[in-house]
Scaffold this motif. Structure first.
Motif, mmCIF file in Angstrom:
data_model
loop_
_atom_site.group_PDB
_atom_site.id
_atom_site.type_symbol
_atom_site.label_atom_id
_atom_site.label_comp_id
_atom_site.label_asym_id
_atom_site.label_seq_id
_atom_site.Cartn_x
_atom_site.Cartn_y
_atom_site.Cartn_z
ATOM 1 N N UNK A 130 0.823 -1.205 0.000
ATOM 2 C CA UNK A 130 0.000 0.000 0.000
ATOM 3 C C UNK A 130 0.856 1.254 0.000
ATOM 4 N N UNK A 131 1.819 1.314 0.897
ATOM 5 C CA UNK A 131 2.646 2.505 1.049
ATOM 6 C C UNK A 131 3.537 2.708 -0.173
ATOM 7 N N UNK A 132 4.100 1.626 -0.693
ATOM 8 C CA UNK A 132 4.979 1.772 -1.858
ATOM 9 C C UNK A 132 4.213 2.308 -3.065
ATOM 10 N N UNK A 133 3.010 1.811 -3.280
ATOM 11 C CA UNK A 133 2.208 2.306 -4.403
ATOM 12 C C UNK A 133 1.768 3.745 -4.154
ATOM 13 N N UNK A 134 1.406 4.064 -2.922
ATOM 14 C CA UNK A 134 1.018 5.432 -2.594
ATOM 15 C C UNK A 134 2.183 6.391 -2.819
ATOM 16 N N UNK A 135 3.387 5.943 -2.507
ATOM 17 C CA UNK A 135 4.587 6.752 -2.735
ATOM 18 C C UNK A 135 4.712 7.088 -4.220
ATOM 19 N N UNK A 136 4.481 6.121 -5.079
ATOM 20 C CA UNK A 136 4.553 6.358 -6.522
ATOM 21 C C UNK A 136 3.507 7.379 -6.967
ATOM 22 N N UNK A 137 2.271 7.205 -6.491
ATOM 23 C CA UNK A 137 1.183 8.088 -6.906
ATOM 24 C C UNK A 137 1.372 9.504 -6.366
ATOM 25 N N UNK A 138 1.823 9.613 -5.139
ATOM 26 C CA UNK A 138 2.060 10.940 -4.566
ATOM 27 C C UNK A 138 3.180 11.661 -5.307
ATOM 28 N N UNK A 139 4.210 10.918 -5.658
ATOM 29 C CA UNK A 139 5.316 11.517 -6.391
ATOM 30 C C UNK A 139 4.924 11.985 -7.779
ATOM 31 N N UNK A 140 3.904 11.355 -8.353
ATOM 32 C CA UNK A 140 3.459 11.708 -9.706
ATOM 33 C C UNK A 140 2.348 12.748 -9.711
#
Length: 335
Positions: free
Chosen positions: A191-201
């Motif tokens: 969850x956190x790793x995917x959220x990190x990607x989306x937040x960064x984009x």
């Protein structure tokens, strides 16, 4: 332009309701110049107002029931005429500008979702809490509204928190951090790793990366997002640690004459620190993402905390917090 509508105060919610709630409402009216309406049992509230010679100053709206502090989300369905339900109904009709309650958090969230509904495009509501960092507070969300979330929801939490930080703290581009177990992008669960990607984009968010637990009070980010389960545990752990530290400091001072002298010489700084770490000074948490402004005061709050919560609710409502969130969510969805 100031909102001329009153604030609906759930007078029956809280560990010290209704007397502490009424006292706080009276303070908000007399000392802060706010308009307030109390929601609850008329007989009980009239008696409490009379103790402050305020029976003619603050109107009362009848509510037949009240949610107990140990009641959960299902109570919002079992008690459709509870004081928090009536307060939310007043807000939905436009009779009041905001709602303040120190009642059961689960009950407030469930009732708010049922009565006010989520704003268009908002996937899940979030509870935002101001942490006492320097030079300005840091917002932590979610602090307990939604225990399990998807990565896309954490991105929305970033927008909810950013809108709040812009309005309440005057931050032009709030820094958004993601709470996890390491600063590296690959740390954390799926969850956190995917959220990190989306937040960064996310082009409209100033994402500064991961934030660890010991960074909650360092001011490294203006907004820290996480799921409601993690956020609630982190918040209560921090509150407990602060309480423990002050108790130990007080015990140390009482046991030593030298320490008592030092505390006397530093009394103004100690009072300032105590006030800054006092949760009641911030007025409470804010339930973001609904069609209305809802402030959740601490369950054990006393009159000063209720008054501060009313001030916070009035400021956020007058500043157009709901509209600002709507604009952010619409802009994000259109990209």
């Amino acid at each position: 332009m100031p909102d001329s509508r009153p604030i609906a105060v759930d007078a029956m919610g809280g560990d010290h309701a209704p007397h502490a709630i009424v006292a706080g409402a009276v303070h908000a009216v007399r000392e802060r110049g706010l308009q307030v309406v109390l929601v609850g049992s008329p007989r009980v509230l009239y008696e409490s107002l009379a103790e402050h010679d305020a029976a003619l100053e603050i109107p009362i709206v009848r509510a037949e029931e009240a949610l107990a502090m140990d009641e959960g989300a299902l109570a919002s369905l079992r008690r459709p005429r509870s004081s928090i339900a009536v307060a939310c109904h007043l807000l939905r009709r436009g009779d009041v500008s905001a709602v303040v309650s120190a009642g059961s958090t689960a009950g407030i969230v469930a009732t708010g979702k049922l009565r006010l509904k989520a704003q268009p495009g908002v996937l899940r509501p979030a509870i935002a809490v101001a942490l006492p960092t320097r030079p300005r507070p840091t917002l932590l969300l979610d602090a307990g509204a939604t225990a399990e979330v998807k990565p896309e929801v954490l991105v929305q939490f970033g927008h909810l928190g950013a809108a709040y930080a812009e309005l309440a703290f005057g931050i032009t581009e709030p820094r958004v951090g993601l709470l996890t177990i390491g600063s590296e992008a690959e740390k954390g669960n799926k969850l956190v790793r995917r959220a990190h990607e989306l937040l960064g984009a996310a082009p409209s968010l100033r994402f500064t990366g991961n934030v660890e637990g010991y960074d909650l009070l360092t001011g490294r980010a203006d907004v820290i997002v996480t799921d409601g389960f993690t956020g609630n545990v982190a918040l209560k752990t921090m509150e407990g640690a602060v309480r423990y530290a002050f108790d130990e400091l007080r015990r140390t001072v009482e046991e030593s004459r030298v320490a008592k002298l030092g505390a006397f010489l530093q009394r103004s700084r100690l009072r300032e620190l105590s006030g800054r770490l006092d949760a009641e000074a911030y007025g409470g948490a804010v339930l973001l993402g609904l069609n209305g402004t809802v402030v959740i005061a601490h369950g054990s709050t006393r009159a000063p905390g209720v008054s501060a919560a009313c001030r916070l609710a009035a400021d956020l409502s007058a500043g157009g917090l709901v509209a600002r969130i709507g604009e952010r969510i619409t802009a994000h969805r259109s990209r």
